[in-house]
Scaffold this motif. Structure first.
Motif, PDB file in Angstrom:
ATOM      1  N   ASN A   1      49.693  30.335 -67.767  1.00  0.00           N
ATOM      2  CA  ASN A   1      51.156  30.351 -67.795  1.00  0.00           C
ATOM      3  C   ASN A   1      51.661  30.766 -66.419  1.00  0.00           C
ATOM      4  O   ASN A   1      50.967  31.479 -65.683  1.00  0.00           O
ATOM      5  N   PRO A   2      52.871  30.344 -66.032  1.00  0.00           N
ATOM      6  CA  PRO A   2      53.394  30.735 -64.718  1.00  0.00           C
ATOM      7  C   PRO A   2      53.373  32.241 -64.482  1.00  0.00           C
ATOM      8  O   PRO A   2      53.206  32.688 -63.342  1.00  0.00           O
ATOM      9  N   VAL A   3      53.528  33.022 -65.554  1.00  0.00           N
ATOM     10  CA  VAL A   3      53.523  34.465 -65.368  1.00  0.00           C
ATOM     11  C   VAL A   3      52.201  34.947 -64.783  1.00  0.00           C
ATOM     12  O   VAL A   3      52.157  35.948 -64.059  1.00  0.00           O
TER      13      VAL A   3
ATOM     14  N   ILE B   1      71.608  22.332 -78.945  1.00  0.00           N
ATOM     15  CA  ILE B   1      70.674  23.078 -78.107  1.00  0.00           C
ATOM     16  C   ILE B   1      70.349  22.261 -76.860  1.00  0.00           C
ATOM     17  O   ILE B   1      70.101  21.056 -76.935  1.00  0.00           O
ATOM     18  N   LEU B   2      70.332  22.923 -75.713  1.00  0.00           N
ATOM     19  CA  LEU B   2      69.834  22.326 -74.480  1.00  0.00           C
ATOM     20  C   LEU B   2      68.529  23.014 -74.112  1.00  0.00           C
ATOM     21  O   LEU B   2      68.448  24.254 -74.124  1.00  0.00           O
ATOM     22  N   ILE B   3      67.511  22.240 -73.785  1.00  0.00           N
ATOM     23  CA  ILE B   3      66.225  22.795 -73.358  1.00  0.00           C
ATOM     24  C   ILE B   3      65.921  22.232 -71.973  1.00  0.00           C
ATOM     25  O   ILE B   3      65.761  21.013 -71.814  1.00  0.00           O
ATOM     26  N   THR B   4      65.891  23.090 -70.965  1.00  0.00           N
ATOM     27  CA  THR B   4      65.573  22.639 -69.607  1.00  0.00           C
ATOM     28  C   THR B   4      64.057  22.657 -69.403  1.00  0.00           C
ATOM     29  O   THR B   4      63.334  23.407 -70.064  1.00  0.00           O
ATOM     30  N   ALA B   5      63.589  21.833 -68.477  1.00  0.00           N
ATOM     31  CA  ALA B   5      62.147  21.712 -68.206  1.00  0.00           C
ATOM     32  C   ALA B   5      61.386  21.493 -69.511  1.00  0.00           C
ATOM     33  O   ALA B   5      60.402  22.165 -69.810  1.00  0.00           O
ATOM     34  N   ALA B   6      61.854  20.508 -70.271  1.00  0.00           N
ATOM     35  CA  ALA B   6      61.343  20.316 -71.635  1.00  0.00           C
ATOM     36  C   ALA B   6      59.941  19.736 -71.692  1.00  0.00           C
ATOM     37  O   ALA B   6      59.334  19.706 -72.767  1.00  0.00           O
ATOM     38  N   SER B   7      59.397  19.281 -70.565  1.00  0.00           N
ATOM     39  CA  SER B   7      58.037  18.746 -70.577  1.00  0.00           C
ATOM     40  C   SER B   7      57.001  19.787 -70.186  1.00  0.00           C
ATOM     41  O   SER B   7      55.805  19.491 -70.128  1.00  0.00           O
ATOM     42  N   GLY B   8      57.440  21.012 -69.930  1.00  0.00           N
ATOM     43  CA  GLY B   8      56.512  22.074 -69.553  1.00  0.00           C
ATOM     44  C   GLY B   8      55.925  22.796 -70.748  1.00  0.00           C
ATOM     45  O   GLY B   8      56.107  22.396 -71.902  1.00  0.00           O
ATOM     46  N   GLY B   9      55.219  23.895 -70.479  1.00  0.00           N
ATOM     47  CA  GLY B   9      54.520  24.625 -71.542  1.00  0.00           C
ATOM     48  C   GLY B   9      55.438  25.128 -72.632  1.00  0.00           C
ATOM     49  O   GLY B   9      55.290  24.770 -73.806  1.00  0.00           O
ATOM     50  N   VAL B  10      56.437  25.955 -72.287  1.00  0.00           N
ATOM     51  CA  VAL B  10      57.377  26.469 -73.277  1.00  0.00           C
ATOM     52  C   VAL B  10      58.268  25.342 -73.794  1.00  0.00           C
ATOM     53  O   VAL B  10      58.544  25.228 -74.998  1.00  0.00           O
TER      54      VAL B  10
ATOM     55  N   ILE C   1      50.530  26.275 -60.320  1.00  0.00           N
ATOM     56  CA  ILE C   1      51.464  26.658 -59.256  1.00  0.00           C
ATOM     57  C   ILE C   1      52.274  25.454 -58.794  1.00  0.00           C
ATOM     58  O   ILE C   1      53.463  25.566 -58.475  1.00  0.00           O
ATOM     59  N   ASP C   2      51.651  24.287 -58.789  1.00  0.00           N
ATOM     60  CA  ASP C   2      52.325  23.049 -58.363  1.00  0.00           C
ATOM     61  C   ASP C   2      53.581  22.792 -59.189  1.00  0.00           C
ATOM     62  O   ASP C   2      54.566  22.250 -58.693  1.00  0.00           O
ATOM     63  N   GLY C   3      53.540  23.174 -60.472  1.00  0.00           N
ATOM     64  CA  GLY C   3      54.741  23.143 -61.301  1.00  0.00           C
ATOM     65  C   GLY C   3      55.084  21.828 -61.945  1.00  0.00           C
ATOM     66  O   GLY C   3      56.174  21.686 -62.499  1.00  0.00           O
ATOM     67  N   HIS C   4      54.180  20.855 -61.907  1.00  0.00           N
ATOM     68  CA  HIS C   4      54.496  19.548 -62.478  1.00  0.00           C
ATOM     69  C   HIS C   4      53.574  19.186 -63.633  1.00  0.00           C
ATOM     70  O   HIS C   4      53.404  18.006 -63.947  1.00  0.00           O
ATOM     71  N   ALA C   5      52.989  20.192 -64.263  1.00  0.00           N
ATOM     72  CA  ALA C   5      52.146  19.918 -65.435  1.00  0.00           C
ATOM     73  C   ALA C   5      53.015  19.481 -66.605  1.00  0.00           C
ATOM     74  O   ALA C   5      54.140  19.951 -66.780  1.00  0.00           O
ATOM     75  N   THR C   6      52.499  18.561 -67.394  1.00  0.00           N
ATOM     76  CA  THR C   6      53.154  18.152 -68.634  1.00  0.00           C
ATOM     77  C   THR C   6      52.448  18.856 -69.772  1.00  0.00           C
ATOM     78  O   THR C   6      51.333  18.504 -70.131  1.00  0.00           O
ATOM     79  N   GLY C   7      53.066  19.878 -70.310  1.00  0.00           N
ATOM     80  CA  GLY C   7      52.405  20.669 -71.346  1.00  0.00           C
ATOM     81  C   GLY C   7      51.558  21.769 -70.736  1.00  0.00           C
ATOM     82  O   GLY C   7      51.885  22.320 -69.680  1.00  0.00           O
ATOM     83  N   LYS C   8      50.453  22.068 -71.373  1.00  0.00           N
ATOM     84  CA  LYS C   8      49.646  23.229 -71.032  1.00  0.00           C
ATOM     85  C   LYS C   8      48.422  22.855 -70.201  1.00  0.00           C
ATOM     86  O   LYS C   8      47.819  21.799 -70.375  1.00  0.00           O
ATOM     87  N   ILE C   9      48.043  23.768 -69.304  1.00  0.00           N
ATOM     88  CA  ILE C   9      46.800  23.655 -68.545  1.00  0.00           C
ATOM     89  C   ILE C   9      45.790  24.584 -69.207  1.00  0.00           C
ATOM     90  O   ILE C   9      46.026  25.797 -69.315  1.00  0.00           O
ATOM     91  N   ILE C  10      44.698  24.007 -69.653  1.00  0.00           N
ATOM     92  CA  ILE C  10      43.730  24.751 -70.457  1.00  0.00           C
ATOM     93  C   ILE C  10      42.404  24.862 -69.722  1.00  0.00           C
ATOM     94  O   ILE C  10      41.934  23.893 -69.117  1.00  0.00           O
ATOM     95  N   HIS C  11      41.814  26.049 -69.722  1.00  0.00           N
ATOM     96  CA  HIS C  11      40.416  26.128 -69.304  1.00  0.00           C
ATOM     97  C   HIS C  11      39.588  26.232 -70.567  1.00  0.00           C
ATOM     98  O   HIS C  11      39.879  27.007 -71.465  1.00  0.00           O
ATOM     99  N   VAL C  12      38.580  25.391 -70.653  1.00  0.00           N
ATOM    100  CA  VAL C  12      37.744  25.318 -71.846  1.00  0.00           C
ATOM    101  C   VAL C  12      36.331  25.759 -71.500  1.00  0.00           C
ATOM    102  O   VAL C  12      35.736  25.257 -70.551  1.00  0.00           O
ATOM    103  N   GLU C  13      35.813  26.679 -72.241  1.00  0.00           N
ATOM    104  CA  GLU C  13      34.437  27.125 -72.072  1.00  0.00           C
ATOM    105  C   GLU C  13      33.575  26.571 -73.188  1.00  0.00           C
ATOM    106  O   GLU C  13      33.983  26.557 -74.345  1.00  0.00           O
TER     107      GLU C  13
END
Length: 645
Positions: free
Chosen positions: A49-51, A162-171, A320-332
Motif C-alpha cells: 500500500n502507498p502507506v 458518491i464520487l470516488i477518485t482514483a477509482a482504479s487503484g487499491g482502495v 511508488i510509480d502510482g499507476h497500478a490498477t488494483g493491488k500489487i501482491i508479493h506471493v510466496e
C-alpha cells in the motif's frame, strides 16, 4: 505449543529513511515469537500500500515505523503455525488473512506475527493473493463508506450520490464495488485506459481525470455528491466544494497537514460541507465481512501484478510509480512441510544441470514436470531446519548436501514445493548426506547429479575400480571441461586408467590439470575423429557431449569397448537395442542415473581428502537465477554453475 525448528527466515527490510527501492535489503533475521495474544503465520502472500513506502520516506516519523531496521507491509495472508497461550479462535494449520500494525509491519518476510484481534479465517474459495489485498485497502474503503459516509451495504437507506477518485487503484477498486452494494449512484475518476475497467466494477459514470470535465469533477448527469471517497492527491478543497450537496463531505484517505487546516476552518465556520480525515481502524469483524463478500462473489481483489519476495524492490518501485490498477501482491510459495522420511533444508547453494532446462523445454513430458507451477533444480546444499518423525540420521542444524527427487519438485504435488531454486526445500533422508565443515556448500552442491553421474558411469558401467586395482583401462571422456566431464576425469585417474579427453581449445590446459593424459581440441580434425594421440583404442567412453554419431565412436573402440551416453535420446536407446540384437561386443550404453546416498557420501569424502574438487564456473544469487539459467543453456560453462541463497 511446541516451538518451531526454523530459527531464521528471509525478510526484506530498510535500515534508514529514504532510498526507495534501492533502500530495501534482503536479510536473514530470527523468526518472530508470537506474544500471548498473537499468531505466527507462514506468509503466503502480502500486498503493498502507498502507506508502506511513505513510511520509508519518513512522512510519519517519529511515530512510524517504531524502530529501524523495519520490515515493511501490513497486509498478509498465510497459514497459522503457532499461537500464543491466550489465543482461542485460531490453531496451527488455519488459513488466515491479517492486518499488521504500521508501527511494526512485518509482511515482507517468510513468517510474521499478527494480533488475534486483526486476523480472520480465509475460506478455501478465496486465494491467499486475493485475501492479501483486503486488510488496508479493503478496510479503508469499507470504513469510508459505512462509517464516514453512512452507507448501508445491504441496499437499504436513502440513495446517495458518491464520487470516488482514483477509482482504479487499491482502495478505489474496493470502494466502487462496495458502494454499489448500497443504494448509491457512483461517479468515478481514473485515467483514460481504465475507464471501461472501472465501469466493469459497477461505476455508473466515469470521468477521465485529465480532461477538463474530469479535472473539475463535474458529474456528467449533473449530480451533486453526498460523499466523496478521495483516493487521489493534489485536488484542492475549492474543486470539491463546488460539486458537493449542501451537507456533502469529502473523506480523505491520505490526510495531510493542509487538509487538517481546511477541516479546522470548516468546523470553526460551521460549514455543512465538511472535509473528513480518515484514520483507518481495522477490526477482525469487518475483515471477516469482506472475506465473506469475496467468497460469495460480491467483491473481488483486482491484482495489478505479482512478484516473488526476492523481487520486492520491483514491486516497491511499481507502487511508488502510482499507476497500478488494483493491488500489487508479493506471493510466496508456501514453505514445504517434510513428510515422515524427509528433511526440510534452508538453502545455502544449488547447482544447475542441463537436465533442469531440458525439463523446461518439454523434452521429458509427459513424465516431467508433473504439474505447473514447477520449481526447478535437483542439487542442493544447506542446513537442516526441520525433520520428519521417522528421520533418524539428521537433526536441525546439520549441514548437508542432497538430491531433490524431480518427481516431487512441483509446487502442490504431495504437499511439497521442493526443487533446488527455493529458499526452503524438502529432500528424502535416503538422498541426503552430512556435509563436513571442510567442504563448502558451493563445492558440495555440484556433486549430486554431475558427480554421481560420473561415478556411476565409471564404476558401474565401465567397471573402473577407484582404488587403483584392476586392469588398466583406456578411457575417453568427451566434453571434459563440463559439469560431469570434469568430475569424470578426476575420478578416472583414481583408478588404473589412461585418460584421453576432449574439450574446446581454451580449456586444454585446464583439463590436463585435472589429470587427463592427453587432450583433444574437439574442433580439430583429430579431435572430431576422437583419435587418441597415442594410438590407443578406448575400453570405455564417458560421453558427455552431444551430436557425435556411433560411426565416429565405433572405429576407436577396443574389441569390447562401450560408449556410455549420459544424456541418452531415442537414437541412443535404439543403438543400444541394435547392439544387443546383433550380439555386437561394442556397445552403446544409455546411462540412467540411480542416485545413492552412500555414493554421494563417498564423493564428499574424496573432496574432504583433496582427491576430488568441484570446479565452479560462476556463482549467482537466487535473485539472478535467470542469468544462471541462461549461462547453463549457453553450454560453454567450465565446471559447475552455482546459485547461492
Amino acid at each position: 505449543m511446541k516451538a518451531m525448528a526454523v530459527k531464521v527466515m528471509r525478510a526484506v527490510q530498510y535500515n534508514s529513511y529514504g532510498g526507495g527501492p534501492s533502500g530495501l535489503k534482503h536479510v536473514d533475521i530470527p523468526v518472530p515469537t508470537p506474544k500471548k495474544d498473537e499468531v505466527l503465520l507462514k506468509v503466503e502472500a502480502a500486498s503493498i500500500n502507498p502507506v508502506d513506502w511513505k513510511l520509508q520516506k519518513g512522512t510519519a516519523r517519529p511515530f512510524y515505523p517504531r524502530s529501524l531496521p523495519h520490515t515493511p507491509a501490513c497486509d498478509v495472508a498465510g497459514e497459522v503455525v503457532e499461537v500464543g497461550q491466550e489465543v482461542r479462535d485460531f490453531k496451527a494449520g488455519d488459513k488466515v488473512v491479517a492486518a499488521l500494525t504500521l508501527a511494526t509491519g512485518g509482511a515482507f518476510a517468510e513468517y510474521a506475527t499478527a494480533s488475534e484481534r486483526f486476523t480472520a479465517i480465509r475460506p478455501a474459495e478465496v486465494s491467499s493473493a486475493e485475501a492479501a489485498g483486503l486488510p488496508v485497502a479493503g478496510l479503508t474503503a469499507h470504513q469510508c463508506l459505512t462509517e464516514a459516509a453512512g452507507i448501508k451495504l445491504d441496499g437499504t437507506g436513502p440513495q446517495k450520490n458518491i464520487l470516488i477518485t482514483a477509482a482504479s487503484g487499491g482502495v478505489g477498486t474496493f470502494a466502487v464495488q462496495l458502494a454499489k452494494l448500497g443504494n448509491t449512484h457512483v461517479t468515478a475518476t481514473c485515467g483514460a485506459r481504465n475507464i471501461d475497467f472501472v465501469k466493469g466494477l459497477g461505476a455508473d459514470e466515469v470521468l477521465d481525470y485529465k480532461t477538463p470535465e474530469g479535472a473539475a469533477l463535474s458529474s456528467p448527469s449533473g449530480r451533486k455528491y453526498d460523499a466523496v471517497i478521495h483516493c487521489a492527491t493534489a485536488i484542492p478543497w475549492s474543486t470539491f466544494k463546488a460539486n458537493l450537496s449542501p451537507s456533502g463531505k469529502v473523506i480523505d484517505i491520505s490526510p495531510r497537514l493542509s487538509n487538517w487546516l481546511t477541516m479546522a476552518v470548516n468546523k470553526l465556520t460551521f460549514s455543512k460541507k465538511q472535509l473528513v480525515q480518515l484514520m483507518v481502524n481495522p477490526t477482525a469483524e469487518n475483515l471477516d465481512y469482506l472475506v465473506k463478500l469475496m467468497k460469495e462473489g460480491k467483491l473481488k481483489t483486482v491484482i495489478d501484478s505479482k512478484y516473488p519476495l526476492s523481487k520486492a524492490e520491483e514491486a516497491w518501485a511499481k507502487s511508488i510509480d502510482g499507476h497500478a490498477t488494483g493491488k500489487i501482491i508479493h506471493v510466496e510459495v508456501p514453505v514445504p512441510t517434510p513428510n515422515k522420511d524427509e528433511v526440510l533444508l534452508k538453502l545455502e547453494a544449488a547447482s544447475l544441470n542441463p537436465f533442469d532446462w531440458k525439463v523446461q523445454k518439454g523434452m521429458l513430458r509427459p513424465l516431467l514436470p508433473r504439474k505447473f507451477p514447477h520449481i526447478p533444480g535437483t542439487d542442493v546444499a544447506g542446513e537442516v531446519v526441520q525433520v520428519g518423525p521417522e528421520v533418524k540420521n539428521f537433526k536441525a542444524g546439520d549441514k548437508v548436501v542432497a538430491m531433490v527427487n524431480p518427481l516431487i519438485s512441483d509446487a502442490e504435488f504431495a504437499n511439497q514445493s521442493g526443487g533446488g531454486l527455493a529458499e526452503l526445500i524438502v529432500t528424502k533422508e535416503s538422498l541426503t548426506v552430512a556435509r563436513p565443515p571442510e567442504v563448502s556448500a558451493a563445492t558440495a552442491v555440484g556433486l549430486p547429479v554431475a558427480g554421481l553421474t560420473a561415478h556411476q558411469a565409471l564404476c558401474h558401467s565401465a567397471g573402473v575400480k577407484l582404488d587403483g586395482s584392476g586392469q588398466q583401462a583406456n578411457i575417453l571422456i568427451t566434453a571434459a571441461s563440463g559439469g560431469v566431464g570434469h568430475y569424470a576425469v578426476q575420478l578416472a585417474k583414481l583408478g588404473n586408467t589412461h585418460v584421453t579427453a576432449t574439450c574446446g581449445a581454451r580449456n586444454i590446459e585446464f583439463v590436463k590439470s585435472l589429470g587427463a593424459d592427453e587432450v583433444l581440441d574437439y574442433k580439430t580434425p583429430e579431435g572430431a575423429a576422437l583419435k587418441s594421440p597415442s594410438g590407443r583404442k578406448y575400453d570405455a567412453v564417458i560421453h558427455c557431449a552431444t551430436g557425435i554419431p556411433w560411426s565416429t565412436f565405433e572405429p576407436n573402440l577396443s574389441a569390447s569397448g562401450k560408449v556410455i551416453d549420459i544424456t541418452p535420446g531415442i537414437k541412443a536407446v535404439m543403438g543400444f537395442a541394435v547392439g544387443k540384437l546383433t550380439f555386437s561386443k561394442k556397445q552403446l550404453v544409455p546411462l540412467l542415473l540411480a542416485p545413492k546416498a552412500e555414493n554421494l557420501d563417498y564423493l564428499l569424502k574424496l573432496v574432504k581428502e583433496g582427491k576430488l574438487k568441484t570446479v565452479i564456473d560462476s556463482k549467482y544469487p537466487l535473485t539472478k537465477a535467470e542469468d544462471a539459467w541462461a549461462k547453463s543453456i549457453d553450454g560453454h560453462a567450465t565446471g559447475k554453475i552455482i546459485v547461492e541463497a
